[in-house]
Scaffold this motif. Structure first.
Motif, PDB file in Angstrom:
ATOM      1  N   MET A 135       0.823  -1.190   0.000  1.00 28.85           N
ATOM      2  CA  MET A 135       0.000   0.000   0.000  1.00 28.85           C
ATOM      3  C   MET A 135       0.869   1.256   0.000  1.00 28.85           C
ATOM      4  N   ARG A 136       1.920   1.231   0.786  1.00 30.66           N
ATOM      5  CA  ARG A 136       2.771   2.428   0.860  1.00 30.66           C
ATOM      6  C   ARG A 136       3.416   2.729  -0.497  1.00 30.66           C
ATOM      7  N   ASP A 137       3.775   1.677  -1.236  1.00 30.43           N
ATOM      8  CA  ASP A 137       4.322   1.888  -2.583  1.00 30.43           C
ATOM      9  C   ASP A 137       3.272   2.543  -3.481  1.00 30.43           C
ATOM     10  N   LEU A 138       2.036   2.101  -3.366  1.00 32.58           N
ATOM     11  CA  LEU A 138       0.960   2.688  -4.166  1.00 32.58           C
ATOM     12  C   LEU A 138       0.713   4.141  -3.771  1.00 32.58           C
ATOM     13  N   ILE A 139       0.805   4.424  -2.486  1.00 36.47           N
ATOM     14  CA  ILE A 139       0.639   5.797  -2.025  1.00 36.47           C
ATOM     15  C   ILE A 139       1.731   6.680  -2.622  1.00 36.47           C
ATOM     16  N   GLU A 140       2.954   6.169  -2.653  1.00 41.24           N
ATOM     17  CA  GLU A 140       4.051   6.937  -3.258  1.00 41.24           C
ATOM     18  C   GLU A 140       3.809   7.190  -4.739  1.00 41.24           C
ATOM     19  N   LEU A 141       3.056   6.308  -5.385  1.00 41.12           N
ATOM     20  CA  LEU A 141       2.742   6.474  -6.803  1.00 41.12           C
ATOM     21  C   LEU A 141       1.506   7.341  -7.032  1.00 41.12           C
TER      22      LEU A 141
END
Length: 78
Positions: free
Chosen positions: A1-7
Protein backbone atom coordinates in the motif's frame (compact mmCIF):
# COMPACT_ATOMS: atom_id res chain seq x y z
CA UNK A 1 0.00 0.00 0.00
CA UNK A 2 2.77 2.43 0.86
CA UNK A 3 4.32 1.89 -2.58
CA UNK A 4 0.96 2.69 -4.17
CA UNK A 5 0.64 5.80 -2.03
CA UNK A 6 4.05 6.94 -3.26
CA UNK A 7 2.74 6.47 -6.80
CA UNK A 8 -0.27 8.69 -6.09
CA UNK A 9 -2.91 6.51 -4.43
CA UNK A 10 -4.97 8.69 -2.13
CA UNK A 11 -8.15 6.70 -1.55
CA UNK A 12 -9.42 3.29 -0.49
CA UNK A 13 -12.81 1.72 -1.15
CA UNK A 14 -14.00 1.05 2.38
CA UNK A 15 -17.73 0.74 1.73
CA UNK A 16 -19.03 -1.86 -0.68
CA UNK A 17 -22.42 -3.54 -0.59
CA UNK A 18 -20.95 -7.03 -0.15
CA UNK A 19 -18.57 -6.12 2.72
CA UNK A 20 -19.55 -7.21 6.21
CA UNK A 21 -19.04 -4.88 9.17
CA UNK A 22 -15.77 -6.53 10.17
CA UNK A 23 -14.30 -5.92 6.71
CA UNK A 24 -15.48 -2.30 6.73
CA UNK A 25 -13.96 -1.75 10.18
CA UNK A 26 -10.62 -3.20 9.04
CA UNK A 27 -10.56 -1.10 5.88
CA UNK A 28 -11.53 2.02 7.85
CA UNK A 29 -8.57 1.39 10.12
CA UNK A 30 -6.18 1.01 7.20
CA UNK A 31 -7.51 4.15 5.51
CA UNK A 32 -7.25 6.12 8.75
CA UNK A 33 -3.73 4.90 9.53
CA UNK A 34 -2.50 5.65 6.02
CA UNK A 35 -4.47 8.92 5.72
CA UNK A 36 -6.37 7.71 2.68
CA UNK A 37 -9.70 9.12 1.57
CA UNK A 38 -12.43 6.56 2.25
CA UNK A 39 -14.77 5.84 -0.62
CA UNK A 40 -17.70 3.57 -1.39
CA UNK A 41 -18.78 1.91 -4.58
CA UNK A 42 -21.31 -0.40 -6.12
CA UNK A 43 -18.83 -2.11 -8.44
CA UNK A 44 -21.64 -2.10 -10.99
CA UNK A 45 -21.11 -4.03 -14.21
CA UNK A 46 -24.72 -4.45 -15.29
CA UNK A 47 -24.68 -8.21 -15.13
CA UNK A 48 -27.05 -8.98 -12.23
CA UNK A 49 -29.29 -6.02 -11.53
CA UNK A 50 -30.01 -2.46 -12.56
CA UNK A 51 -27.71 0.32 -11.44
CA UNK A 52 -30.46 1.66 -9.16
CA UNK A 53 -30.81 -1.74 -7.46
CA UNK A 54 -27.06 -2.07 -6.95
CA UNK A 55 -26.70 1.50 -5.72
CA UNK A 56 -29.61 1.13 -3.27
CA UNK A 57 -27.61 -1.56 -1.43
CA UNK A 58 -24.73 0.81 -0.67
CA UNK A 59 -24.55 3.22 2.25
CA UNK A 60 -21.65 5.59 2.80
CA UNK A 61 -21.64 7.73 5.96
CA UNK A 62 -22.11 11.45 5.25
CA UNK A 63 -18.75 12.40 6.81
CA UNK A 64 -16.98 10.03 4.40
CA UNK A 65 -18.77 11.57 1.43
CA UNK A 66 -17.80 15.07 2.59
CA UNK A 67 -14.13 14.08 2.88
CA UNK A 68 -14.20 12.52 -0.59
CA UNK A 69 -15.74 15.67 -2.08
CA UNK A 70 -13.13 17.84 -0.36
CA UNK A 71 -10.35 15.65 -1.76
CA UNK A 72 -11.80 15.91 -5.27
CA UNK A 73 -12.02 19.68 -4.95
CA UNK A 74 -8.40 19.83 -3.83
CA UNK A 75 -7.30 17.69 -6.80
CA UNK A 76 -9.21 19.97 -9.19
CA UNK A 77 -7.18 22.94 -7.93
CA UNK A 78 -3.86 21.18 -8.46
Amino acid sequence: MRDLIELGLNGLEVYYRAYDQETVAGLRGIATDLRLVMTGGTDYHGDRETYAEAHAQLWVPPDVAEAARASLALEAVR
